[in-house]
Scaffold this motif. Structure first.
Motif, PDB file in Angstrom:
ATOM      1  N   ILE A  32      23.974 -20.232 -43.789  1.00  0.00           N
ATOM      2  CA  ILE A  32      23.048 -21.137 -44.475  1.00  0.00           C
ATOM      3  C   ILE A  32      23.564 -21.357 -45.889  1.00  0.00           C
ATOM      4  O   ILE A  32      23.809 -20.395 -46.621  1.00  0.00           O
ATOM      5  CB  ILE A  32      21.624 -20.534 -44.548  1.00  0.00           C
ATOM      6  N   GLY A  33      23.741 -22.616 -46.300  1.00  0.00           N
ATOM      7  CA  GLY A  33      24.184 -22.865 -47.660  1.00  0.00           C
ATOM      8  C   GLY A  33      24.641 -24.288 -47.886  1.00  0.00           C
ATOM      9  O   GLY A  33      24.417 -25.180 -47.068  1.00  0.00           O
ATOM     10  N   THR A  50      25.862 -29.911 -47.811  1.00  0.00           N
ATOM     11  CA  THR A  50      26.958 -30.850 -48.051  1.00  0.00           C
ATOM     12  C   THR A  50      27.938 -30.910 -46.895  1.00  0.00           C
ATOM     13  O   THR A  50      28.295 -31.993 -46.426  1.00  0.00           O
ATOM     14  CB  THR A  50      27.715 -30.464 -49.344  1.00  0.00           C
ATOM     15  N   LYS A  51      28.373 -29.735 -46.439  1.00  0.00           N
ATOM     16  CA  LYS A  51      29.401 -29.733 -45.400  1.00  0.00           C
ATOM     17  C   LYS A  51      29.207 -28.519 -44.505  1.00  0.00           C
ATOM     18  O   LYS A  51      28.952 -27.411 -44.984  1.00  0.00           O
ATOM     19  CB  LYS A  51      30.793 -29.699 -46.043  1.00  0.00           C
ATOM     20  N   GLY A  52      29.352 -28.727 -43.196  1.00  0.00           N
ATOM     21  CA  GLY A  52      29.205 -27.612 -42.276  1.00  0.00           C
ATOM     22  C   GLY A  52      30.082 -27.748 -41.058  1.00  0.00           C
ATOM     23  O   GLY A  52      30.356 -28.865 -40.596  1.00  0.00           O
ATOM     24  N   THR A  53      30.541 -26.615 -40.553  1.00  0.00           N
ATOM     25  CA  THR A  53      31.282 -26.587 -39.293  1.00  0.00           C
ATOM     26  C   THR A  53      30.645 -25.526 -38.408  1.00  0.00           C
ATOM     27  O   THR A  53      30.179 -24.497 -38.892  1.00  0.00           O
ATOM     28  CB  THR A  53      32.774 -26.259 -39.508  1.00  0.00           C
ATOM     29  N   GLY A  54      30.608 -25.766 -37.101  1.00  0.00           N
ATOM     30  CA  GLY A  54      30.016 -24.797 -36.195  1.00  0.00           C
ATOM     31  C   GLY A  54      29.628 -25.422 -34.877  1.00  0.00           C
ATOM     32  O   GLY A  54      29.758 -26.643 -34.675  1.00  0.00           O
ATOM     33  N   ASN A  55      29.135 -24.597 -33.962  1.00  0.00           N
ATOM     34  CA  ASN A  55      28.698 -25.082 -32.649  1.00  0.00           C
ATOM     35  C   ASN A  55      27.366 -25.811 -32.748  1.00  0.00           C
ATOM     36  O   ASN A  55      27.138 -26.813 -32.088  1.00  0.00           O
ATOM     37  CB  ASN A  55      28.570 -23.908 -31.670  1.00  0.00           C
ATOM     38  N   VAL A  56      26.432 -25.247 -33.555  1.00  0.00           N
ATOM     39  CA  VAL A  56      25.130 -25.869 -33.776  1.00  0.00           C
ATOM     40  C   VAL A  56      25.064 -26.251 -35.250  1.00  0.00           C
ATOM     41  O   VAL A  56      25.035 -25.386 -36.130  1.00  0.00           O
ATOM     42  CB  VAL A  56      23.973 -24.910 -33.425  1.00  0.00           C
ATOM     43  N   LEU A  57      25.057 -27.554 -35.526  1.00  0.00           N
ATOM     44  CA  LEU A  57      25.065 -28.034 -36.913  1.00  0.00           C
ATOM     45  C   LEU A  57      23.704 -28.624 -37.256  1.00  0.00           C
ATOM     46  O   LEU A  57      23.223 -29.547 -36.591  1.00  0.00           O
ATOM     47  CB  LEU A  57      26.146 -29.101 -37.102  1.00  0.00           C
ATOM     48  N   LEU A  58      23.093 -28.097 -38.315  1.00  0.00           N
ATOM     49  CA  LEU A  58      21.791 -28.570 -38.781  1.00  0.00           C
ATOM     50  C   LEU A  58      21.904 -28.908 -40.263  1.00  0.00           C
ATOM     51  O   LEU A  58      22.398 -28.092 -41.051  1.00  0.00           O
ATOM     52  CB  LEU A  58      20.733 -27.485 -38.575  1.00  0.00           C
ATOM     53  N   LYS A  59      21.457 -30.115 -40.619  1.00  0.00           N
ATOM     54  CA  LYS A  59      21.550 -30.524 -42.029  1.00  0.00           C
ATOM     55  C   LYS A  59      20.200 -30.359 -42.709  1.00  0.00           C
ATOM     56  O   LYS A  59      19.162 -30.721 -42.167  1.00  0.00           O
ATOM     57  CB  LYS A  59      22.007 -31.983 -42.135  1.00  0.00           C
ATOM     58  N   ASP A  89      13.886 -28.987 -39.717  1.00  0.00           N
ATOM     59  CA  ASP A  89      12.659 -28.555 -39.049  1.00  0.00           C
ATOM     60  C   ASP A  89      12.818 -27.063 -38.760  1.00  0.00           C
ATOM     61  O   ASP A  89      13.720 -26.664 -38.017  1.00  0.00           O
ATOM     62  CB  ASP A  89      12.474 -29.339 -37.745  1.00  0.00           C
ATOM     63  N   ILE A  90      11.976 -26.227 -39.372  1.00  0.00           N
ATOM     64  CA  ILE A  90      12.144 -24.785 -39.269  1.00  0.00           C
ATOM     65  C   ILE A  90      12.038 -24.301 -37.818  1.00  0.00           C
ATOM     66  O   ILE A  90      12.664 -23.310 -37.430  1.00  0.00           O
ATOM     67  CB  ILE A  90      11.144 -24.034 -40.189  1.00  0.00           C
ATOM     68  N   LYS A  91      11.275 -24.998 -37.001  1.00  0.00           N
ATOM     69  CA  LYS A  91      11.167 -24.619 -35.588  1.00  0.00           C
ATOM     70  C   LYS A  91      12.493 -24.839 -34.863  1.00  0.00           C
ATOM     71  O   LYS A  91      12.898 -24.023 -34.029  1.00  0.00           O
ATOM     72  CB  LYS A  91      10.054 -25.416 -34.908  1.00  0.00           C
ATOM     73  N   GLU A  92      13.157 -25.917 -35.210  1.00  0.00           N
ATOM     74  CA  GLU A  92      14.457 -26.216 -34.608  1.00  0.00           C
ATOM     75  C   GLU A  92      15.481 -25.151 -35.017  1.00  0.00           C
ATOM     76  O   GLU A  92      16.268 -24.672 -34.188  1.00  0.00           O
ATOM     77  CB  GLU A  92      14.933 -27.603 -35.053  1.00  0.00           C
ATOM     78  N   PHE A  93      15.449 -24.803 -36.308  1.00  0.00           N
ATOM     79  CA  PHE A  93      16.362 -23.774 -36.797  1.00  0.00           C
ATOM     80  C   PHE A  93      16.059 -22.427 -36.134  1.00  0.00           C
ATOM     81  O   PHE A  93      16.969 -21.730 -35.677  1.00  0.00           O
ATOM     82  CB  PHE A  93      16.240 -23.648 -38.323  1.00  0.00           C
ATOM     83  N   SER A  94      14.790 -22.059 -36.075  1.00  0.00           N
ATOM     84  CA  SER A  94      14.391 -20.779 -35.490  1.00  0.00           C
ATOM     85  C   SER A  94      14.826 -20.676 -34.029  1.00  0.00           C
ATOM     86  O   SER A  94      15.280 -19.629 -33.569  1.00  0.00           O
ATOM     87  CB  SER A  94      12.876 -20.599 -35.584  1.00  0.00           C
ATOM     88  N   LYS A  95      14.688 -21.763 -33.292  1.00  0.00           N
ATOM     89  CA  LYS A  95      15.086 -21.770 -31.889  1.00  0.00           C
ATOM     90  C   LYS A  95      16.589 -21.549 -31.750  1.00  0.00           C
ATOM     91  O   LYS A  95      17.057 -20.786 -30.895  1.00  0.00           O
ATOM     92  CB  LYS A  95      14.700 -23.087 -31.222  1.00  0.00           C
ATOM     93  N   ALA A  96      17.366 -22.211 -32.634  1.00  0.00           N
ATOM     94  CA  ALA A  96      18.820 -22.062 -32.586  1.00  0.00           C
ATOM     95  C   ALA A  96      19.232 -20.623 -32.860  1.00  0.00           C
ATOM     96  O   ALA A  96      20.127 -20.076 -32.200  1.00  0.00           O
ATOM     97  CB  ALA A  96      19.467 -23.001 -33.595  1.00  0.00           C
ATOM     98  N   ILE A 147      16.090 -14.994 -43.214  1.00  0.00           N
ATOM     99  CA  ILE A 147      16.875 -16.214 -43.002  1.00  0.00           C
ATOM    100  C   ILE A 147      15.967 -17.443 -42.899  1.00  0.00           C
ATOM    101  O   ILE A 147      16.346 -18.535 -43.339  1.00  0.00           O
ATOM    102  CB  ILE A 147      17.814 -16.091 -41.785  1.00  0.00           C
ATOM    103  N   ASN A 148      14.766 -17.273 -42.366  1.00  0.00           N
ATOM    104  CA  ASN A 148      13.827 -18.396 -42.332  1.00  0.00           C
ATOM    105  C   ASN A 148      13.386 -18.797 -43.738  1.00  0.00           C
ATOM    106  O   ASN A 148      13.171 -19.986 -44.028  1.00  0.00           O
ATOM    107  CB  ASN A 148      12.595 -18.043 -41.499  1.00  0.00           C
ATOM    108  N   PHE A 149      13.237 -17.798 -44.621  1.00  0.00           N
ATOM    109  CA  PHE A 149      12.880 -18.081 -46.012  1.00  0.00           C
ATOM    110  C   PHE A 149      13.948 -18.956 -46.667  1.00  0.00           C
ATOM    111  O   PHE A 149      13.651 -19.955 -47.328  1.00  0.00           O
ATOM    112  CB  PHE A 149      12.715 -16.782 -46.780  1.00  0.00           C
ATOM    113  N   PHE A 150      15.220 -18.569 -46.480  1.00  0.00           N
ATOM    114  CA  PHE A 150      16.311 -19.358 -47.068  1.00  0.00           C
ATOM    115  C   PHE A 150      16.389 -20.730 -46.442  1.00  0.00           C
ATOM    116  O   PHE A 150      16.615 -21.735 -47.138  1.00  0.00           O
ATOM    117  CB  PHE A 150      17.642 -18.612 -46.907  1.00  0.00           C
ATOM    118  N   ALA A 151      16.202 -20.807 -45.133  1.00  0.00           N
ATOM    119  CA  ALA A 151      16.267 -22.096 -44.449  1.00  0.00           C
ATOM    120  C   ALA A 151      15.144 -23.023 -44.923  1.00  0.00           C
ATOM    121  O   ALA A 151      15.350 -24.231 -45.119  1.00  0.00           O
ATOM    122  CB  ALA A 151      16.173 -21.884 -42.951  1.00  0.00           C
ATOM    123  N   SER A 152      13.958 -22.468 -45.136  1.00  0.00           N
ATOM    124  CA  SER A 152      12.805 -23.278 -45.549  1.00  0.00           C
ATOM    125  C   SER A 152      12.928 -23.795 -46.966  1.00  0.00           C
ATOM    126  O   SER A 152      12.285 -24.781 -47.335  1.00  0.00           O
ATOM    127  CB  SER A 152      11.520 -22.457 -45.419  1.00  0.00           C
TER     128      SER A 152
END
Length: 238
Positions: A182-183, A195-204, A208-215, A231-236
């Motif tokens: 996360i960053g 700004t930029k991300g690489t990975g299998n599951v990419l979320l910008k 949606d915290i539910k989408e992130f939590s599910k991943a 991690i949910n705190f940082f994502a939110s």
């Protein structure tokens, strides 16, 4: 005419005394006069032979404060070892001497090694310092841990949080690299980025915290509650 060896010696003493500028100058003046008088009396020019170890001279100043200095100076370096020992190691060791090493169950010093360790360079089970290495937790400018690391640059096996954060499992930071990252700029399997991300599951972000939590749950179905909340705190809050 100035005697440079006397000046250097007095400077070594003064460096071990914490005091105001005016008091510093007064102590310097008195020490120089005392050394010069003693040198004339004995014929010895070497101030180290005349006075002894500068550290001990500074210590004596601290232990015998005189009212002519208005009690505004004190001995700034300190070492303490508790009499209580655990497996032969002091329960508490504090060493504030310049480049001092502290080794204890609780260790505080320029270089500290202990179960709970605090220092410029700190090594311990739980470690706090400019350069911090902790088996369980490390907090510092540069930190590394098998458990949790936090700092300007943080390297942790389990979790890292920092300006640059690299971990095996979870990382949060300006630059983050881990399985769940996360960053701002991130690299991971589950990546939440600004700004930029690489990975299998990419979320910008914002996400949606539910989408992130599910991943995260899909990748770590048995994730513990505390880690999940962190991690949910940082994502939110991205």
């Amino acid at each position: 005419m100035k005697n440079l060896s006397h000046e250097r010696y007095v400077k070594s003493v003064i460096n071990n005394i914490n005091c105001s500028g005016a008091t510093r100058n007064k102590i310097k003046e008195d020490l120089l006069n005392h050394i010069q008088i003693k040198s004339l009396e004995t014929g010895e020019e070497d101030p180290w032979k005349l006075m002894g170890d500068p550290y001990e001279v500074a210590k004596e100043f601290g232990e015998n404060m005189d009212s002519k200095y208005d009690n505004r100076y004190y001995y700034s370096e300190y070492e303490y070892k508790s009499k209580t020992r655990v497996f032969g190691i002091p329960l508490i060791h504090i060493n504030s001497r310049r480049n001092g090493l502290a080794k204890g169950i609780i260790a505080i010093g320029g270089l500290s090694i202990g179960i709970i360790s605090l220092g410029g360079i700190s090594i311990g089970l739980i470690s706090f310092g400019g350069l911090s290495i902790g088996l369980l937790i490390a907090l510092g400018g540069l930190s590394g841990s098998l458990g949790f690391a936090m700092g300007g640059a943080a390297f942790g096996y389990y979790m890292a949080i920092g300006g640059a954060a690299i971990a095996q499992h979870f990382a949060m930071g300006g630059y983050a690299q881990a399985n769940v990252a996360i960053g701002d700029t991130v690299k991971g399997i589950v990546s939440l980025f600004k700004t930029k991300g690489t990975g299998n599951v990419l979320l910008k972000a914002p996400v949606d915290i539910k989408e992130f939590s599910k991943a995260v749950h899909d990748f770590y179905p048995n994730i513990d509650r505390i880690t999940f909340k962190i991690i949910n705190f940082f994502a939110s809050n991205m």
